[in-house]
Design a protein around this motif. Structure first.
Motif, PDB file in Angstrom:
ATOM      1  N   ALA A  29      -4.704  11.134   9.360  1.00  0.00           N
ATOM      2  CA  ALA A  29      -4.984  10.182  10.437  1.00  0.00           C
ATOM      3  C   ALA A  29      -5.586   8.885   9.917  1.00  0.00           C
ATOM      4  N   ALA A  30      -6.199   8.939   8.721  1.00  0.00           N
ATOM      5  CA  ALA A  30      -6.842   7.732   8.163  1.00  0.00           C
ATOM      6  C   ALA A  30      -5.861   6.840   7.423  1.00  0.00           C
ATOM      7  N   ILE A  31      -4.752   7.414   6.943  1.00  0.00           N
ATOM      8  CA  ILE A  31      -3.821   6.640   6.098  1.00  0.00           C
ATOM      9  C   ILE A  31      -3.250   5.418   6.827  1.00  0.00           C
ATOM     10  N   PRO A  32      -2.803   5.545   8.106  1.00  0.00           N
ATOM     11  CA  PRO A  32      -2.314   4.335   8.796  1.00  0.00           C
ATOM     12  C   PRO A  32      -3.369   3.243   8.919  1.00  0.00           C
ATOM     13  N   LEU A  33      -4.646   3.636   9.009  1.00  0.00           N
ATOM     14  CA  LEU A  33      -5.721   2.640   9.108  1.00  0.00           C
ATOM     15  C   LEU A  33      -5.885   1.894   7.784  1.00  0.00           C
ATOM     16  N   PHE A  34      -5.840   2.643   6.670  1.00  0.00           N
ATOM     17  CA  PHE A  34      -5.912   1.993   5.362  1.00  0.00           C
ATOM     18  C   PHE A  34      -4.690   1.101   5.149  1.00  0.00           C
ATOM     19  N   THR A  35      -3.533   1.555   5.619  1.00  0.00           N
ATOM     20  CA  THR A  35      -2.316   0.742   5.485  1.00  0.00           C
ATOM     21  C   THR A  35      -2.445  -0.559   6.258  1.00  0.00           C
ATOM     22  N   LEU A  36      -2.981  -0.460   7.478  1.00  0.00           N
ATOM     23  CA  LEU A  36      -3.188  -1.663   8.283  1.00  0.00           C
ATOM     24  C   LEU A  36      -4.166  -2.615   7.605  1.00  0.00           C
ATOM     25  N   GLY A  37      -5.238  -2.049   7.041  1.00  0.00           N
ATOM     26  CA  GLY A  37      -6.195  -2.882   6.302  1.00  0.00           C
ATOM     27  C   GLY A  37      -5.552  -3.555   5.109  1.00  0.00           C
ATOM     28  N   MET A  38      -4.669  -2.826   4.407  1.00  0.00           N
ATOM     29  CA  MET A  38      -3.963  -3.394   3.252  1.00  0.00           C
ATOM     30  C   MET A  38      -3.029  -4.520   3.697  1.00  0.00           C
ATOM     31  N   GLU A  39      -2.342  -4.316   4.824  1.00  0.00           N
ATOM     32  CA  GLU A  39      -1.443  -5.352   5.347  1.00  0.00           C
ATOM     33  C   GLU A  39      -2.225  -6.611   5.691  1.00  0.00           C
ATOM     34  N   LYS A  40      -3.391  -6.421   6.299  1.00  0.00           N
ATOM     35  CA  LYS A  40      -4.215  -7.586   6.664  1.00  0.00           C
ATOM     36  C   LYS A  40      -4.704  -8.313   5.417  1.00  0.00           C
ATOM     37  N   SER A  41      -5.063  -7.555   4.382  1.00  0.00           N
ATOM     38  CA  SER A  41      -5.508  -8.179   3.129  1.00  0.00           C
ATOM     39  C   SER A  41      -4.380  -8.974   2.496  1.00  0.00           C
ATOM     40  N   LEU A  42      -3.172  -8.393   2.501  1.00  0.00           N
ATOM     41  CA  LEU A  42      -2.015  -9.091   1.945  1.00  0.00           C
ATOM     42  C   LEU A  42      -1.702 -10.346   2.746  1.00  0.00           C
ATOM     43  N   GLU A  43      -1.786 -10.226   4.065  1.00  0.00           N
ATOM     44  CA  GLU A  43      -1.528 -11.381   4.918  1.00  0.00           C
ATOM     45  C   GLU A  43      -2.536 -12.493   4.652  1.00  0.00           C
ATOM     46  N   TYR A  70      -5.911   8.426 -14.362  1.00  0.00           N
ATOM     47  CA  TYR A  70      -6.874   9.139 -13.523  1.00  0.00           C
ATOM     48  C   TYR A  70      -7.611  10.195 -14.335  1.00  0.00           C
ATOM     49  N   TYR A  71      -6.896  10.824 -15.249  1.00  0.00           N
ATOM     50  CA  TYR A  71      -7.499  11.839 -16.117  1.00  0.00           C
ATOM     51  C   TYR A  71      -8.607  11.211 -16.966  1.00  0.00           C
ATOM     52  N   MET A  72      -8.338  10.002 -17.485  1.00  0.00           N
ATOM     53  CA  MET A  72      -9.337   9.288 -18.296  1.00  0.00           C
ATOM     54  C   MET A  72     -10.588   8.956 -17.486  1.00  0.00           C
ATOM     55  N   GLU A  73     -10.442   8.834 -16.167  1.00  0.00           N
ATOM     56  CA  GLU A  73     -11.591   8.523 -15.301  1.00  0.00           C
ATOM     57  C   GLU A  73     -12.321   9.781 -14.837  1.00  0.00           C
ATOM     58  N   GLY A  74     -11.903  10.947 -15.338  1.00  0.00           N
ATOM     59  CA  GLY A  74     -12.604  12.190 -15.016  1.00  0.00           C
ATOM     60  C   GLY A  74     -12.017  12.968 -13.867  1.00  0.00           C
ATOM     61  N   ALA A  75     -10.869  12.544 -13.322  1.00  0.00           N
ATOM     62  CA  ALA A  75     -10.251  13.268 -12.213  1.00  0.00           C
ATOM     63  C   ALA A  75      -9.614  14.548 -12.718  1.00  0.00           C
ATOM     64  N   ARG A  76      -9.878  15.669 -12.047  1.00  0.00           N
ATOM     65  CA  ARG A  76      -9.233  16.943 -12.372  1.00  0.00           C
ATOM     66  C   ARG A  76      -8.496  17.522 -11.175  1.00  0.00           C
ATOM     67  N   SER A  77      -8.611  16.819 -10.058  1.00  0.00           N
ATOM     68  CA  SER A  77      -7.865  17.155  -8.852  1.00  0.00           C
ATOM     69  C   SER A  77      -7.656  15.830  -8.124  1.00  0.00           C
ATOM     70  N   LEU A  78      -6.442  15.617  -7.581  1.00  0.00           N
ATOM     71  CA  LEU A  78      -6.110  14.250  -7.137  1.00  0.00           C
ATOM     72  C   LEU A  78      -5.156  14.273  -5.948  1.00  0.00           C
ATOM     73  N   ILE A  79      -5.424  13.358  -4.990  1.00  0.00           N
ATOM     74  CA  ILE A  79      -4.479  13.077  -3.892  1.00  0.00           C
ATOM     75  C   ILE A  79      -4.144  11.598  -3.946  1.00  0.00           C
ATOM     76  N   ILE A  80      -2.851  11.292  -3.951  1.00  0.00           N
ATOM     77  CA  ILE A  80      -2.385   9.904  -3.905  1.00  0.00           C
ATOM     78  C   ILE A  80      -1.677   9.688  -2.574  1.00  0.00           C
ATOM     79  N   CYS A  81      -2.158   8.710  -1.800  1.00  0.00           N
ATOM     80  CA  CYS A  81      -1.572   8.413  -0.486  1.00  0.00           C
ATOM     81  C   CYS A  81      -0.882   7.059  -0.540  1.00  0.00           C
ATOM     82  N   PRO A  82       0.447   7.032  -0.468  1.00  0.00           N
ATOM     83  CA  PRO A  82       1.139   5.737  -0.500  1.00  0.00           C
ATOM     84  C   PRO A  82       0.947   4.973   0.802  1.00  0.00           C
ATOM     85  N   MET A  83       0.815   3.656   0.691  1.00  0.00           N
ATOM     86  CA  MET A  83       0.714   2.789   1.871  1.00  0.00           C
ATOM     87  C   MET A  83       1.892   1.831   1.832  1.00  0.00           C
ATOM     88  N   LYS A  84       2.686   1.835   2.891  1.00  0.00           N
ATOM     89  CA  LYS A  84       3.925   1.060   2.896  1.00  0.00           C
ATOM     90  C   LYS A  84       3.976   0.093   4.063  1.00  0.00           C
TER      91      LYS A  84
END
Length: 776
Positions: A388-402, A345-359
């Motif tokens: 509030a957005a993380i469960p929506l991204f997780t659902l989208g990821m589950e659908k993509s995997l499915e 992430y540092y190589m991509e220019g990030a100097r502040s970062l949030i990582i949201c796990p989707m399970k």
């Protein structure tokens, strides 16, 4: 009521400001026994009663000025003092002219120097106009036709650009029409008998109502209450949800850009970048699809599968016991050295970062990455914004995997032996039974899948002498490579004295002599080791120290396959010829059997080796919803014989295009006893069930090289079609089919009848053999 794109100017309807509807509403509330309301507003209502001109329709706002305090006291019933920091106002009925507005409302929505309320110049503004028309006719229909479905208020959300941040924000405007009364201007116009169209029984449109009941025949008296709220968070979450309903979101670049904009709006920072990194596992292995990984920040600097596997495992460890977003408020060299994946992430220019796990079921299936270019830009408060957005991204990821799982499964079914459509229903049934049973009993096991009383059909199209041809092509490659090596050695001997050259030349000559005869497998291995472990290193050395041999040595290495390190010319040509035959046969058989499936569903599987062989099972248990009859079995046998004959003609046409001349043999086994097949989960395939049925498998495996009794002649021969059977009635049936194909010119006249040699565990086999007509 539908309105289409109807628009009406404010001058085209009658609107009068009046406080009477609000006063009457308060009086009614007090009359119903609300003591608190009487205490709060009783004196206000009395004061209004003493000023009767304030209860009459008002055309000039100047008359309100002396009574401004009294009016504000009345309006406090609608806008309590605690709402002073919010946006609200009062306007003429259905007109965007303010009578009163809160300070925030004035600042944001009133045009300077006027009382005019700003209406968005976009589709939202048009929607407001449409809502206004609905409201007007709703009041008319409610009062004069008893139409009670008309709402008392309406709500519309509109978007505007925040001048400070440059980001979109969303406002909700609520119009409250409870304090509006409608009266006729003069005589009450005639109303239709119903608001339903008499011809189609649909509700009349606004345009149709405007023709029947014109608005200028009525006057609207009272006031409209307007309340405006910032609903950016809720609106953005809704937009994200709608985007993620599309299973292609994570692979669609334009959709991804929109998602990034929505995250910026949610957090309130414009220069954020987002990434979505999937950790998809199928059948126990990570899969990396460019379709899904293009938007990953983490994977941008990882190019090999091994590197991606390593970082994927690392992330799974990091988030094994944590399902909450992780904030790296300041991303510097110290943080990069402490946490392995931060360097990317540092190589991509990030100097502040949030990582949201989707399970999914506790397993990490992806990460939402939010990066900012400035240290300290992302703060703990921003995690609360995106939760509030993380469960929506997780659902989208589950659908993509499915969907990816479904796509992979579909490919497996097309390219490899898997669950066939004809029996898929049984697997679905077993799976549903397992799910239901598992909910009741933890130790519930999936049932065995069996199909009893099915009739087998077996066919094999084999490339004759394929093993011999393969060995011969390997032999030619070996000899040619040895000759190339010998040429390079002889060139080297002309320009240098090197005793080792003599030994290598001696061994090359020795191996050429051995390979020129019959090439045995151990000799093949010895030559391979000699060329790769002795000749290749020696030639690399010569290339560096002896410039005179450069051309010959470079020619030698350029002739080799770079992956095998061996000459791969004759064997490649052989394998290409085999592949052409196999692909042509497989494509033809698949196409033909797809048509046969339409007659009666049956299980079909084919195997590609040096040629193609296939198993067919047909019977009532495979298609319980369609009555089975022996005629379907006879039809399938006729289809099999015809398809095998046409396949032989196809391969004959191919011969002229192949680098290796190859011929095919055609063999059918007629087995007249029904048997049972069952699915073996470990091997993922069907097999015959029971000791008696095993005889069928034994016969199948041993007839490909069977000889005609008392001769050295193999039953299968190029240009001929052989049918193995045991019972005379089977021969009679196939003779009818042969006669039919002869009449159609697919087979030549005449049929050979043969007894076959005894095989281990198999006696009494007989055969019919007919010659294929390649001329017609």
């Amino acid at each position: 009521m539908q309105d289409g794109s109807i628009h009406i100017e404010e001058s085209h309807f009658n609107s009068l400001l009046s406080f009477r509807p609000l006063v009457n509403a308060l009086k009614k509330n007090i009359a119903e026994g609300n003591a608190g309301m009487k205490k709060l507003y009783g004196s206000v209502l009395d004061a209004f009663e003493r000023q009767p001109h304030l209860l009459e329709p008002i055309g000039n706002l100047d008359i309100l000025q002396p009574h401004s305090e009294l009016i504000l006291e009345l309006l406090s019933a609608v806008f309590p003092p605690t709402t002073s920091n919010f946006m609200y106002g009062v306007s003429w009925p259905f007109k965007f002219e303010a009578v009163y507005a809160s300070p925030q409302f004035k600042l944001s929505l009133i045009e300077p120097g006027t009382n005019h309320i700003k209406v968005p110049q976009c589709t939202i503004g048009t929607d407001l106009m449409h809502e206004r028309l609905h409201f007007m006719y709703g009041l008319i229909l409610k009062k004069y036709m008893g139409y009670t479905n008309s709402p008392d208020n309406s709500r519309i959300i509109y978007q505007y650009k925040d001048e400070e941040t440059g980001l979109n924000r969303y406002m909700e405007m609520r119009l409250d029409g409870r304090f509006i009364d409608v009266k006729p201007v003069g005589e009450l116009p005639e109303f239709p008998a119903t608001i339903l169209d008499p011809h189609s029984n649909r509700i009349l449109t606004i345009a149709e109502l405007m023709e029947m009941v014109p608005l200028d025949k009525f006057v609207f008296e009272g006031l409209t209450v307007l309340r405006v709220n910032d609903v950016t968070d809720q609106a953005v979450i809704t937009e994200i949800k709608n985007k993620l309903l599309d299973v292609n979101t994570f692979s669609d670049a334009s959709m991804y850009t929109e998602l990034e904009a929505h995250i910026q709006e949610l957090i309130g920072l414009k220069d954020l970048s987002i990434g979505i990194t999937p950790f998809f596992r199928i059948n126990g292995h990570y899969v990396y699809s460019d379709l899904h990984n293009n938007n990953s920040i983490l994977f941008r600097h990882l190019h090999t599968i091994a590197d991606k596997d390593e970082i994927s495992d690392y992330c799974k460890i990091i988030f094994r016991d944590n399902s909450q977003p992780v904030l790296y408020e300041t991303l510097d060299e110290k943080a990069v050295n402490e946490v392995q994946y931060l360097q990317y992430y540092y190589m991509e220019g990030a100097r502040s970062l949030i990582i949201c796990p989707m399970k999914q079921h506790g397993e990490l299936i992806g990460m939402l990455e939010i990066s900012a270019p400035g240290a300290g830009q992302l703060k703990p408060v921003h995690i609360g914004k995106i939760e509030a957005a993380i469960p929506l991204f997780t659902l989208g990821m589950e659908k993509s995997l499915e969907r990816l799982n479904s796509m992979v499964d579909s490919v497996i079914k097309r390219k490899f032996t898997a669950v066939q459509p004809a029996v898929e229903w049984r697997f679905t049934e077993a799976a549903l039974n397992y799910i239901v049973g598992k909910n009741k009993h933890e130790d519930f096991h999936i049932e065995k899948i069996r199909f009893p009383d099915v009739h087998p059909l077996y066919g094999a199209i084999d490339i004759r002498n394929s093993s011999t041809e393969r060995s011969h092509s390997i032999q030619l490659d070996m000899i040619e490579q040895l000759e190339l090596a010998k040429k390079a050695v002889m060139k080297a001997k002309q320009g240098t004295t090197f005793p080792l050259l003599e030994e290598i030349e001696y061994k090359i000559n020795k191996h050429i002599a051995a390979a020129s005869d019959v090439l045995l497998s151990d000799e093949e291995q010895m030559i391979r080791e000699f060329l790769q472990e002795h000749v290749a290193p020696f030639f690399h050395h010569l290339h560096n120290v002896n410039p005179e041999t450069k051309n010959e040595i470079e020619h030698y290495f350029s002739s080799l396959d770079p992956q095998l390190g061996m000459l791969y010319k004759h064997r490649k040509a052989y394998e290409h010829s085999v592949s052409r035959i196999n692909e042509t046969l497989a494509r033809f058989i698949d196409k033909e059997q797809a048509a046969a499936q339409k007659v009666y569903p049956h299980f079909f599987e084919r195997y590609v080796t040096d040629g193609v062989e296939f198993n067919i099972y047909i019977g009532q248990s495979i298609a319980p919803r369609k009555r089975f009859d022996e005629i379907y079995l006879r039809n399938l046998r006729m289809w099999q014989l015809t398809a095998m004959t046409k396949a032989a003609r196809l391969t004959k046409q191919l011969e002229a295009e192949l680098s290796h001349c190859m011929h095919t043999t055609q063999l059918i086994l007629c087995y007249n006893e029904p048997l049972t097949i069952s699915f073996r989960t470990e091997e993922r395939k069907f097999d015959v069930d029971g000791a008696y049925n095993i005889r069928y498998e034994i016969v199948k495996k041993r007839i490909d090289k069977v000889h005609i009794r008392d001769t050295n002649e193999r039953l299968t021969q190029p240009g001929k079609l052989a049918i193995v059977y045991t019972q005379a009635k089977d021969a009679e049936e196939y003779l009818e089919y042969i006669e039919f194909l002869q009449d159609h010119g697919l087979l030549k006249p005449g049929v050979e009848h043969h007894d076959l040699e005894e095989l281990q565990g198999v006696v009494g086999l007989k055969a019919l053999r007919a010659e294929i007509n390649f001329l017609k």
